[in-house]
Design a protein around this motif. Structure first.
Motif, PDB file in Angstrom:
ATOM      1  N   ILE A  11      10.762  -3.616  -7.173  1.00 24.45           N
ATOM      2  CA  ILE A  11      10.703  -4.346  -8.441  1.00 24.45           C
ATOM      3  C   ILE A  11       9.276  -4.839  -8.668  1.00 24.45           C
ATOM      4  O   ILE A  11       8.488  -4.961  -7.732  1.00 24.45           O
ATOM      5  N   SER A  12       8.957  -5.117  -9.929  1.00 25.00           N
ATOM      6  CA  SER A  12       7.670  -5.698 -10.276  1.00 25.00           C
ATOM      7  C   SER A  12       7.808  -7.214 -10.339  1.00 25.00           C
ATOM      8  O   SER A  12       8.510  -7.754 -11.191  1.00 25.00           O
ATOM      9  N   LYS A 116      -1.625  -4.584   0.492  1.00 28.43           N
ATOM     10  CA  LYS A 116      -0.206  -4.593   0.862  1.00 28.43           C
ATOM     11  C   LYS A 116       0.054  -5.620   1.961  1.00 28.43           C
ATOM     12  O   LYS A 116      -0.709  -5.726   2.917  1.00 28.43           O
ATOM     13  N   LEU A 117       1.159  -6.370   1.781  1.00 33.73           N
ATOM     14  CA  LEU A 117       1.628  -7.316   2.797  1.00 33.73           C
ATOM     15  C   LEU A 117       2.950  -6.791   3.336  1.00 33.73           C
ATOM     16  O   LEU A 117       3.898  -6.584   2.568  1.00 33.73           O
ATOM     17  N   ARG A 175       0.069  -4.519  -4.198  1.00 29.30           N
ATOM     18  CA  ARG A 175      -0.647  -4.536  -5.464  1.00 29.30           C
ATOM     19  C   ARG A 175      -0.738  -3.108  -5.992  1.00 29.30           C
ATOM     20  O   ARG A 175      -1.169  -2.201  -5.290  1.00 29.30           O
ATOM     21  N   HIS A 176      -0.326  -2.921  -7.238  1.00 28.58           N
ATOM     22  CA  HIS A 176      -0.383  -1.591  -7.851  1.00 28.58           C
ATOM     23  C   HIS A 176      -0.714  -1.739  -9.331  1.00 28.58           C
ATOM     24  O   HIS A 176       0.039  -2.357 -10.088  1.00 28.58           O
ATOM     25  N   ASP A 178      -2.871  -3.601 -10.862  1.00 25.70           N
ATOM     26  CA  ASP A 178      -2.978  -5.020 -11.212  1.00 25.70           C
ATOM     27  C   ASP A 178      -1.630  -5.729 -11.315  1.00 25.70           C
ATOM     28  O   ASP A 178      -1.535  -6.812 -11.895  1.00 25.70           O
ATOM     29  N   GLU A 179      -0.592  -5.125 -10.779  1.00 28.29           N
ATOM     30  CA  GLU A 179       0.713  -5.775 -10.698  1.00 28.29           C
ATOM     31  C   GLU A 179       1.068  -5.991  -9.232  1.00 28.29           C
ATOM     32  O   GLU A 179       0.720  -5.177  -8.373  1.00 28.29           O
ATOM     33  N   TRP A 180       1.794  -7.084  -8.961  1.00 30.67           N
ATOM     34  CA  TRP A 180       2.360  -7.291  -7.637  1.00 30.67           C
ATOM     35  C   TRP A 180       3.812  -6.841  -7.641  1.00 30.67           C
ATOM     36  O   TRP A 180       4.576  -7.230  -8.525  1.00 30.67           O
ATOM     37  N   LYS A 181       4.159  -6.011  -6.692  1.00 31.79           N
ATOM     38  CA  LYS A 181       5.509  -5.475  -6.613  1.00 31.79           C
ATOM     39  C   LYS A 181       6.104  -5.771  -5.237  1.00 31.79           C
ATOM     40  O   LYS A 181       5.392  -6.079  -4.278  1.00 31.79           O
ATOM     41  N   MET A 182       7.432  -5.648  -5.162  1.00 36.22           N
ATOM     42  CA  MET A 182       8.125  -5.843  -3.885  1.00 36.22           C
ATOM     43  C   MET A 182       9.002  -4.644  -3.610  1.00 36.22           C
ATOM     44  O   MET A 182       9.667  -4.124  -4.512  1.00 36.22           O
TER      45      MET A 182
END
Length: 202
Positions: A11-12, A116-117, A175-176, A178-182
């Motif tokens: 998800i974003s 990436k975390l 980070r992709h 300029d968005e953070w996704k999970m």
């Protein structure tokens, strides 16, 4: 309402919470109680031992590699040099309801070199104690927006077979464009401690 993720789902976070800056990652688990429940039920019973699960964050560069040991946030290194990731400390037993270990992440302060975390959990001293994740239940990872205390996403790992697995890759925040996704991962691994788990990212 929080999104309940399935294994492999992505998800974003940026779209779910526009302007998102700071998040809490909460991780929790319970140890399956031994059958019987009598006074002596915990003695001589491997299932009655306390499990010490350690949550950690591995910070990776854009090539998916770990470039520095300072990019491993765990009970022995509670804060990233940037101040962007702070581990709230080690829970030795997993006792109690709710989050057992908490990691606070300031997305805006994460260096651009980190894309990436990876959130992982391993069982401390697993070989000596002969412990694995088959005795762990109700394991979850969740992300909360610090600004309004709203739970954004939760990934429950219960109901999966982790016999023989002593470590687990729970989820990734990355980070992709300029968005953070999970991404919900939920992959068990057989390792003797965090050091062995980290080797796959070097």
């Amino acid at each position: 309402m929080a999104i309940s993720l399935q294994k492999g789902q992505r998800i974003s976070l940026s779209k779910e919470a526009p302007g998102l800056s700071k998040i809490i990652c909460g991780l929790g688990w319970d140890v399956i109680k031994p059958a019987g429940g009598g006074f002596f039920s915990n003695f001589g019973n491997k299932a009655g031992q306390e499990y010490d699960l350690d949550a950690s964050v591995i910070c990776l560069s854009d090539n998916g590699k770990l470039t520095d040991n300072q990019n491993i946030i765990y009970f022995g290194n509670l804060s990233h040099p940037s101040g962007a990731i702070v581990h709230q400390g080690d829970n030795l037993t997993g006792a109690g309801d709710g989050d057992d270990e908490i990691i606070i992440i300031d997305l805006a302060r994460i260096p651009s070199s980190i894309t990436k975390l990876v959130f992982v959990v391993n069982i401390y001293d697993c070989q000596a104690r002969k412990q694995d994740f088959s005795k762990i239940e109700n394991a979850f990872v969740r992300l909360v927006n610090v600004a309004n205390n709203q739970e954004l996403a939760r990934f429950n790992l219960s109901g999966q077979d982790y016999q023989g697995m002593t470590g687990m890759i729970l989820a990734e925040v990355y980070r992709h464009n300029d968005e953070w996704k999970m991404a919900a991962i939920g992959n068990g691994v057989s390792v003797n401690g965090l050091g062995e788990l980290v080797k796959s990212y070097i």
